[in-house]
Structures are given as C-alpha cells and as structure tokens.
Design an enzyme around this catalytic site. Sequence first.
Site: not given
Length: 431
Positions: A97, A100
């Site tokens: 993501h 992240d």
Amino acid sequence: MTDFFNDISPLAYAPDSTDLAFRHYNPDEVIMGKRMEEHLRFAVAYWHSFAWPGGDPFGAETFQRPWFGNTMDLARLKADVAFEMFNLLNVPYFCWHDADIRPEGDSFAESLNNFKEIIDYLGEKMDASGTKLLWGTANLFSHRRFMSGAATNPDPEIFAWSAATVKNCMDATHKLGGENYVLWGGREGYETLLNTDLKRERQQAGRFLQMAVEYKHKIGFKGAILVEPKPQEPSKHQYDFDVATVYGFLKEFGLEDEVQMNIEQGHAILAGHSFEHELALASSLGIFGSIDMNRNDYQSGWDTDQFPNNVPEVALAYYEVLKAGGFTTGGTNFDAKLRRQSLDPIDLIASHAGAMDVCARGFKAAVAMLEDGTLEAMRAERYAGWDSTQGKALLESDFASIAAELEAGDVNPQPRSGRQEILENIVNRFV
C-alpha cells in the site's frame, strides 16, 4: 546491507534438513510443464511484514523495529530490510500500500512527493535484485479521514482525495511494472443504517471503480484490476461482501469484463464460505485473478491474518486454482502477519518459509488429485444425464411440455448417492 537479519543465510531447498530451510518448496522443480516458482508466484506483503507494529484491540505495539518512524531515511531503511528478506526467501514478488512505503506528509502534495521518491528507490532495488511487484494498492482505511469510507464517504472532498490517491498508486504500480492493481474497500460500508444512504453510496462506489478502469486504459496499464471481497471488519457491513456480491456489483456497473477478484482465505471464512468455494465461484464467473494466502484463528472469530499451516485446506484451494487454469497475472500473496509474541527477525523468515512449504505441499497434492482424475470423473458421472439428448432438450423446453410428457409416461425417479464420504476419502489419499 543492514544488520537486522544478521547471521541468517539465504534459505535453500533441503528436504532432510533440521535447520531453517525449505523442505517442500523447490522453486526449480518442474510440475505440469512449469517450475514450481512460476506456478505459485509467491509474494511478501509489505504492510504486515514491515509496517504492522504488533498491536491488537486490547494492547499496544509489541514490535520495536529500527525503521519505525515517519521520515524518508527510515522509509529507505525499511526498504533495505525488506529486500534483504526477499533475497533470503528468494521470493519473486512483493506487494504494497502507499502508506506502507512512504511517510505521511502534512499535505497531499508532501505525501505524494514522499511517495514518488520512495517509488524511485524501490525501482532501483527491484532492478538490482530482480524482485518484481505483484500488485500495488492504496491505503484508504487507516487514516481518520477515512472513518466513513473513501469512495462511499458522505464528504465529496474525501472521495476526491481517494480518487487522486488511487490515480497516483496506479501510476506507481505501472512505473514499477506491477502485474495487477488491487482495490480493497476496507471502510466501504456502514456502521448504522440510521445515517447511511445505501443507494447513493453504491453509486459512488460504482463510479469510483469505473474511473479506475478508465484510468487503467488511459495510461496503458496491461495488468489486471482486482477487487478483494470482505464481508465486515472494520465496518459492520461492507459492500464487497463476497465474490457473488461483488459480481452483482460489477454487472450493475458494466465492469464484469474489466475487473477480477483477489480472494483471501480469511475473508472467505468471515463471509461464511470456504476458501475453495470463493475460488470456484470466481472461476465459474470468469473473474478469478489472484489470492491472499492466510488463515484465521477459528476460535477467535475475527480476521487474525495468520500464516497458513493446514495442508488439506491449502490443497483444496490450489485444486480450484489449477482448475481455473492457474495464475496469469495473479499469484500467492502472504497477507499474513506474525503473532504479537513473535518478536525476533528470525520469526519473519521462519513464518514465510513455513507458509511456502505448506503451499508447496498443498499444491503438489492438488496437482496429484487433478492428474489422478478420479474426482473429476465422478463429478462428470454425476451430471452425465445433462449431456444426454433428453437432458439437453429439457433446458430448451417449458413447464407445460415437461409436465405433459411426465403425465403421459410412467416415471418415478429415485435419488442417487452424492458419495461425499467417498470423495473425502479420495482427497485424503493425497494430503
């Protein structure tokens, strides 16, 4: 090099080893004309392995990683450690993501600049290592701005923020050669109907997905757009409940030929299904794409995202994957995280290695079942009547004609055994 994985050597296939090694996963073993690595297409989830701090609803974080923090230097350190782990495990893919991999900025522009900088850094590491991107996605659920959803939010400004975020994540996935782009509606649902306009939110979600598909074609992205179903948690009810629900949604908005499914074992269980059910249904509808491999704790009753350890369950899942023709752009992403008490670097390596072995064992059992052919032969025998002239004609007939024919004859059909226990015994020969 970092010193996080000090004293841990790259894992090898060593079936008789008592040390940390692969006992069943041999990436170079040729099965059904392809290397095992090409069949399974393993990927590491960036979020659970490197971003999750080890908290749960009743306790704070237990992991103390040297890269935790909100700076670009720490984001680069996180990437360094991640690619060291990819090398130790010899996994071909990873997934992320946006949240992240980059620190959160004080504005959309600052977050985007951080994101673009770290994407360039990841690209350099991918080129040097040969590790590829299975898929990218946007985190549209963690920040407080998404507490009422992203695409389905009652605030148009949040919809706009979400659309711009997905646009940039699709750009980054395309730039890194990602093979898929995933949309997961973590908070696309509701907590109470007292303040929810279901029809409006459904229309917003449909238009959002149409925009994603339109943008895919605009930038020439050749990978698949995947939607990941989940019935609940964190929302009370999520609109992407299961494969069947999502398929109805895709049909409503004319997207059934544009979007495929990324199906997770844990989400299937939460929806009241088996993993193999969701896989088989997606295949039958022509929307099977990729899988998130994990498991839930069946005593807890929520999405615990544990590493797989049940070979029979995994074998039945890969049996359906093989029947669907195997993966094309999809793969096996370990959307799984350590337990809060598993604190050490070696726990990250051992958890993935064990999961890869479980998948290899399950996959080889699935191949053996398919090549044996007994299950499919018994399935074909059960439905053989529908391949007869009479069976084919029946579906072209109508109630009145069928009733007239039966009333004129002397027919008294009797049930035939479904042989479930025999079929289960056959499966047990292989697992």
